[in-house]
Design a protein around this motif. Structure first.
Motif, PDB file in Angstrom:
ATOM      1  N   GLY A 284       0.790  -1.213   0.000  1.00  0.00           N
ATOM      2  CA  GLY A 284       0.000   0.000   0.000  1.00  0.00           C
ATOM      3  C   GLY A 284       0.822   1.263   0.000  1.00  0.00           C
ATOM      4  O   GLY A 284       0.281   2.367   0.139  1.00  0.00           O
ATOM      5  N   SER A 285       2.138   1.133  -0.169  1.00  0.00           N
ATOM      6  CA  SER A 285       2.990   2.322  -0.183  1.00  0.00           C
ATOM      7  C   SER A 285       2.873   3.045  -1.522  1.00  0.00           C
ATOM      8  O   SER A 285       2.295   2.535  -2.483  1.00  0.00           O
ATOM      9  CB  SER A 285       4.449   1.923   0.062  1.00  0.00           C
ATOM     10  N   GLY A 286       3.468   4.201  -1.560  1.00  0.00           N
ATOM     11  CA  GLY A 286       3.450   4.975  -2.804  1.00  0.00           C
ATOM     12  C   GLY A 286       4.718   4.838  -3.596  1.00  0.00           C
ATOM     13  O   GLY A 286       5.016   5.704  -4.442  1.00  0.00           O
ATOM     14  N   ASN A 287       5.466   3.785  -3.374  1.00  0.00           N
ATOM     15  CA  ASN A 287       6.734   3.586  -4.082  1.00  0.00           C
ATOM     16  C   ASN A 287       6.618   2.370  -4.997  1.00  0.00           C
ATOM     17  O   ASN A 287       6.035   1.346  -4.631  1.00  0.00           O
ATOM     18  CB  ASN A 287       7.884   3.383  -3.092  1.00  0.00           C
ATOM     19  N   GLY A 288       7.181   2.492  -6.168  1.00  0.00           N
ATOM     20  CA  GLY A 288       7.162   1.390  -7.127  1.00  0.00           C
ATOM     21  C   GLY A 288       8.203   1.606  -8.209  1.00  0.00           C
ATOM     22  O   GLY A 288       8.827   2.674  -8.334  1.00  0.00           O
TER      23      GLY A 288
END
Length: 302
Positions: A284-288
């Motif tokens: 659910g993080s905003g990193n990818g």
């Protein structure tokens, strides 16, 4: 018994009336009437011809009722020639002056000839240079692409993209000078060119012949200088984010100049399109980031 007919009542036959002889009755035929005794042929009264219609005031041709008559007079049926044609011009040709442009002087002819020769020489030299140098389009490839601080829940959309690429110069005699590289981040569902999420400029770079250089830049969304993201684009990214993967496109406008010793080409604009950059987010993080086992080549349009 009846008595035989008397001799005086018997018809007399002409002596010598045999075949081939004429009798006195045949030779005593009445003579034919004389020509004076024949009645004259009836006299036919000649009908006068109807009057000939013509222009009033012009006399009629006295010989027109006698087609076989031999006469010599004017070829027209009137005392004077008929009037001029209604549709034609009644002015003599010499009364309509025609303007003739004076011939150019030798000075202007020389200038025109010189310009033509100069253009032909330039075209020939450019063609020869192109055949000798053979300029080729540079090659762009994405080596890594990642996203951080991707936030769709706040009042303002915010995110940061880091793009790293390689630029290769395939020319053998021309060096490439990339004076300006402007990059844009789009969502894959964007339609208009103004629907980009972030924009930034790469640092200018020069690439020697048969060489490859690395370039990279960070693009930020949500800043004051960045455009507002359309609401429908945000809704589409939310739907993709729920699946754990969001696709982006990297587009660039590049201005490049190719040079060699003693020769330089004009600056040329290129359009670079790097699509289908699918970023996989970590929970659910905003990193990818995009998983690229090898550099992803981009399309280049001249």
């Amino acid at each position: 018994m009846p008595s035989p007919p008397e001799e005086g009542t018997q018809p007399k036959t002409d002596s010598g009336s045999g075949p081939g002889q004429t009798s006195e009755r045949d030779t005593n035929q009445p003579p034919p009437p004389t020509p004076q005794s024949q009645p004259p042929p009836p006299q036919t009264q000649s009908q006068p011809y109807p009057p000939v219609m013509g222009y009033p005031g012009y006399p009629q041709d006295p010989y027109q009722n006698y087609p076989n008559a031999s006469y010599q007079h004017n070829q027209y049926a009137y005392a004077q020639a008929p009037p001029a044609s209604y549709y034609g011009s009644s002015y003599p040709a010499q009364q309509n002056p025609v303007y003739q442009r004076p011939a150019p002087s030798g000075f202007f002819r020389g200038i025109l000839t010189g310009l033509i020769v100069l253009v032909v020489l330039l075209c020939i030299s450019t063609t020869i240079t192109w055949l000798v140098l053979r300029p080729q389009i540079p090659v762009f490839s994405v080596t890594s692409f990642s996203v951080s601080n991707f936030n769709l829940t706040g009042p303002v959309f915010s995110a940061q993209w880091t793009a790293n690429l390689t630029v290769e110069n395939p020319n053998t005699k021309l060096n490439g000078y990339f004076d300006r590289i402007q990059a844009f981040i789009y969502n894959q569902n964007a339609i208009e060119e103004d629907d980009f999420l972030a924009m930034a400029f790469f640092q200018p770079v020069s690439v020697a012949t048969k060489k490859l250089v690395f370039i990279g830049e960070t693009l930020t969304a949500g800043g004051k200088e960045q455009p507002k993201v359309p609401s429908w684009v945000g809704e589409e990214m939310k739907k993709e984010r729920d699946t754990g993967m969001v696709s982006f496109d990297l587009r660039m406008l590049v201005w490049v100049t190719f040079k060699t010793d003693g020769w330089s080409a004009r600056e040329r604009g290129l359009k670079v399109f790097c699509g289908k950059l699918k970023v996989a987010f970590e929970g659910g993080s905003g990193n990818g980031a995009v998983l690229l086992p090898k550099p992803l080549p981009c399309l280049v349009y001249v």
